[in-house]
Scaffold this active site. Structure first.
Site, short mmCIF file in Angstrom:
data_model
loop_
_atom_site.label_atom_id
_atom_site.label_comp_id
_atom_site.label_asym_id
_atom_site.label_seq_id
_atom_site.Cartn_x
_atom_site.Cartn_y
_atom_site.Cartn_z
N ASN A 42 -1.46 2.51 1.27
CA ASN A 42 0.30 3.17 2.43
C ASN A 42 -0.16 2.86 3.85
O ASN A 42 -1.17 2.43 4.40
CB ASN A 42 0.09 4.49 2.31
CG ASN A 42 -0.90 5.65 3.06
OD1 ASN A 42 -1.61 5.42 2.85
ND2 ASN A 42 -0.63 6.47 3.23
N GLU A 44 2.13 3.31 6.95
CA GLU A 44 3.33 4.42 7.70
C GLU A 44 4.11 3.70 9.51
O GLU A 44 3.85 2.72 9.42
CB GLU A 44 2.98 6.03 7.83
CG GLU A 44 2.47 6.46 7.03
CD GLU A 44 1.85 8.08 7.20
OE1 GLU A 44 1.19 7.95 8.95
OE2 GLU A 44 1.41 8.48 6.26
N CYS A 53 4.44 2.63 0.13
CA CYS A 53 3.39 3.86 -0.29
C CYS A 53 2.24 3.02 -0.91
O CYS A 53 2.64 1.81 -0.64
CB CYS A 53 3.92 4.57 -1.60
SG CYS A 53 4.69 5.99 -2.14
N GLU A 55 0.05 2.45 -3.68
CA GLU A 55 1.60 1.94 -5.05
C GLU A 55 2.47 0.47 -4.97
O GLU A 55 1.76 -0.61 -5.31
CB GLU A 55 1.73 2.81 -6.02
CG GLU A 55 1.53 3.86 -5.83
CD GLU A 55 1.13 5.28 -5.43
OE1 GLU A 55 0.91 4.63 -4.29
OE2 GLU A 55 0.85 6.01 -5.77
N CYS A 95 3.79 9.34 -6.32
CA CYS A 95 5.19 10.23 -6.01
C CYS A 95 6.32 9.45 -7.02
O CYS A 95 6.01 8.38 -7.57
CB CYS A 95 5.82 9.55 -4.21
SG CYS A 95 6.88 8.26 -4.84
#
Ligand code: THU
Length: 147
Positions: A42, A44, A53, A55, A95
């Site tokens: 991830n 940010e 994210c 993934e 998620c």
């Protein structure tokens, strides 16, 4: 590659996360049907809601290296970070947005992609198929049915 090896790659990838805001580090390893593996973590940024994210990061690398249509298996690991070690007891399942991206890959390949979700500590690893994580998903077939 064994399940343990794929999870280990996801756990190592989590160490390269850029997560100064949530302090929740996630790593992901994506394996192709031919055994090639790419990883991501991830990432940010100061505009909190625009973070990426793990993934999605790994699936982007997968598309470039071997194609989304070759994705067979995915490992995810997430947790806090303490003294350079990933921590936490809960398995990190993808998620909702990441499930959508995995669903897209599964529809391209026709493979019911397997997802291994590890806790930060590594003590808990859950195994799920994308069909279990994303039942009744909206995919490319829905669009091509649009008239
Ligand atoms: N995160 C992921 O990378 N993957 C998931 O499936 C769940 C959440 C990240 C996003 C954010 O950087 C941090 O974890 C906390 O939500």
């Amino acid at each position: 590659m064994t399940d343990d090896e794929l999870v280990a790659l996801a756990r190592t990838a989590a160490l390269r996360a850029y997560a100064p805001y949530s302090r929740f580090h996630v790593g992901c390893a994506v394996e192709s049907i031919d055994g090639e593996v790419v990883t991501g973590a991830n990432m940010e940024n100061a505009c909190y809601r625009l973070g990426l994210c793990a993934e999605q990061s790994a699936l982007t690398a997968a598309q470039h290296k071997f194609g989304l249509d070759k994705v067979a298996r995915i490992a995810v690991a997430g947790g806090g970070m303490d003294d350079g070690r990933l921590t936490g007891d809960l398995a990190c399942t993808p998620c909702g947005g990441c499930r959508q991206a995995i669903f897209e890959a599964a529809r391209l390949s026709g493979i019911d992609i397997e997802i291994l979700s590890s806790s930060g500590s590594g003590a808990a690893v859950e195994r799920n198929s994308v069909s279990a994580l994303m039942p009744h998903g909206f995919g490319p077939a829905n669009l091509s049915d649009g008239g």
